[in-house]
Design an enzyme around this catalytic site. Structure first.
Site, PDB file in Angstrom:
ATOM      1  N   HIS A  25     -18.787 -17.254 -28.216  1.00  0.00           N
ATOM      2  CA  HIS A  25     -19.016 -16.225 -27.940  1.00  0.00           C
ATOM      3  C   HIS A  25     -18.128 -15.148 -27.286  1.00  0.00           C
ATOM      4  O   HIS A  25     -16.764 -16.205 -27.376  1.00  0.00           O
ATOM      5  CB  HIS A  25     -20.511 -16.527 -27.237  1.00  0.00           C
ATOM      6  CG  HIS A  25     -20.217 -16.501 -26.580  1.00  0.00           C
ATOM      7  ND1 HIS A  25     -20.729 -17.971 -25.339  1.00  0.00           N
ATOM      8  CD2 HIS A  25     -19.604 -16.299 -24.650  1.00  0.00           C
ATOM      9  CE1 HIS A  25     -20.392 -17.965 -24.037  1.00  0.00           C
ATOM     10  NE2 HIS A  25     -19.766 -16.854 -23.823  1.00  0.00           N
ATOM     11  N   ASN A  96     -25.927  -6.894 -15.675  1.00  0.00           N
ATOM     12  CA  ASN A  96     -26.093  -6.320 -13.861  1.00  0.00           C
ATOM     13  C   ASN A  96     -26.507  -5.645 -13.091  1.00  0.00           C
ATOM     14  O   ASN A  96     -27.007  -3.662 -13.777  1.00  0.00           O
ATOM     15  CB  ASN A  96     -24.351  -6.151 -13.514  1.00  0.00           C
ATOM     16  CG  ASN A  96     -23.758  -7.243 -13.385  1.00  0.00           C
ATOM     17  OD1 ASN A  96     -23.719  -8.180 -12.812  1.00  0.00           O
ATOM     18  ND2 ASN A  96     -22.215  -6.553 -14.312  1.00  0.00           N
ATOM     19  N   HIS A 119     -11.630  -4.677 -29.639  1.00  0.00           N
ATOM     20  CA  HIS A 119     -13.387  -4.199 -30.359  1.00  0.00           C
ATOM     21  C   HIS A 119     -13.456  -5.999 -31.305  1.00  0.00           C
ATOM     22  O   HIS A 119     -13.249  -6.607 -30.860  1.00  0.00           O
ATOM     23  CB  HIS A 119     -12.982  -3.597 -31.780  1.00  0.00           C
ATOM     24  CG  HIS A 119     -12.154  -3.872 -33.342  1.00  0.00           C
ATOM     25  ND1 HIS A 119     -10.466  -3.897 -32.470  1.00  0.00           N
ATOM     26  CD2 HIS A 119     -12.196  -5.008 -33.270  1.00  0.00           C
ATOM     27  CE1 HIS A 119     -10.211  -4.601 -33.532  1.00  0.00           C
ATOM     28  NE2 HIS A 119     -10.562  -5.340 -34.370  1.00  0.00           N
ATOM     29  N   GLU A 165     -15.304  -2.607 -35.421  1.00  0.00           N
ATOM     30  CA  GLU A 165     -14.906  -2.755 -36.489  1.00  0.00           C
ATOM     31  C   GLU A 165     -16.028  -3.059 -37.366  1.00  0.00           C
ATOM     32  O   GLU A 165     -16.798  -4.033 -37.277  1.00  0.00           O
ATOM     33  CB  GLU A 165     -13.700  -3.447 -36.729  1.00  0.00           C
ATOM     34  CG  GLU A 165     -13.213  -3.180 -37.752  1.00  0.00           C
ATOM     35  CD  GLU A 165     -11.948  -3.607 -37.820  1.00  0.00           C
ATOM     36  OE1 GLU A 165     -11.432  -4.785 -37.109  1.00  0.00           O
ATOM     37  OE2 GLU A 165     -10.536  -3.875 -38.875  1.00  0.00           O
TER      38      GLU A 165
END
Lengths: 177, 177
Positions: A25, A96, A119, A165
């Site tokens: 991730h 947060n 990106h 993108e």
């Protein structure tokens, strides 16, 4: 293995010790989970695999995946957690608590100075259909498919201003020629 | 589909228009490709699928994948490009030419102020074996597996200072309990 025509500085053979390593991730901080989860689920079709709340430290994590039809996600929470952290190409959003109520609060997109992160990128089956879909959802464009030097490539912004993108794989073959 | 026990603000059903969308890559700017490619290939076992040089604009892009044994990557450059941009979980490194020779040049990691991007994360089969492997390569640690509140989770730095989380999926089941 060095692929044909690819010359690169500093590249070694793949070490056996890295077998099973997967890029699971990318983590981005978000100001407002309601806004960001609506965006990533409605516009990009992602789903929350796991939400983790850390009450003592006042933050929550959301792990999002864009599932494929062939994905067989366990319903059981523990099994689903192990499944989630075994995948590739997920998005982790960190909230947060309280930032969503602060008018002057904003995260840094990495493209303004000081630069760093650029990106995330989605591959899509049809970039024009994706562009029309983004227009339906009033998504903010950085660059449309027919603008700039890279024709057929889209850049949009997520709710925090991070760039996304959007490309069509079979139209990227001529890139860099 | 909402998974058991997962309650989230703003989440919708997955729209059919997003079928085939895949989170293909994350882009990070790098100061020195020799240093970064050595790091990501030697320490994390990634390989350069495509290098694209944009001579008029003085930058190069490197698209890196951590291949699996089952991956059948086409050798032909065009076919390999289409394959590359159809995958999940790649890393794109952007090199603006000349930065590698500037002593005072550094990219922003997103964790110092101003904050935004947080980290990329690799899932690995065994987090202690990975930690020993990182020590062999003199990798800089932000946090070792036995430090901090999240036991069994590692954070290291890449050559530009970007944070890389390293986790073991079957030890994440208790996260957030």
């Amino acid at each position: 293995m060095i692929f044909q025509g690819e010359q690169h500085p500093g590249v070694n053979a793949t070490p056996a010790e890295t077998q099973g390593f997967r890029l699971n991730h990318t983590m981005l901080r978000i100001k407002d989970p309601e806004r960001s989860l609506a965006f990533y689920s409605r516009v990009f079709g992602m789903q929350v695999m796991r939400r983790l709340d850390f009450e003592e430290m006042n933050f929550s994590l959301y792990f999002l995946a864009k599932l494929e039809e062939s994905d067989n996600v366990p319903e059981d929470t523990e099994a689903r957690t192990v499944w989630t952290f075994s995948q590739k190409g997920l998005l982790e959003l960190t909230h947060n608590w309280g930032t969503e109520g602060q008018d002057d609060f904003a995260y840094h997109d990495g493209n303004a100075e000081p630069q760093g992160f650029g990106h995330i990128c989605f591959s899509v089956p049809n970039v024009e259909a994706a562009q029309a879909w983004f227009d339906e959802h009033d998504v903010t464009f950085v660059k449309r498919a027919d603008q700039g030097k890279m024709k057929g490539v889209i850049f949009v912004k997520d709710p925090d201003g991070y760039w996304i993108e959007v490309i069509q794989a079979d139209r990227m073959a001529a890139m860099g020629d």
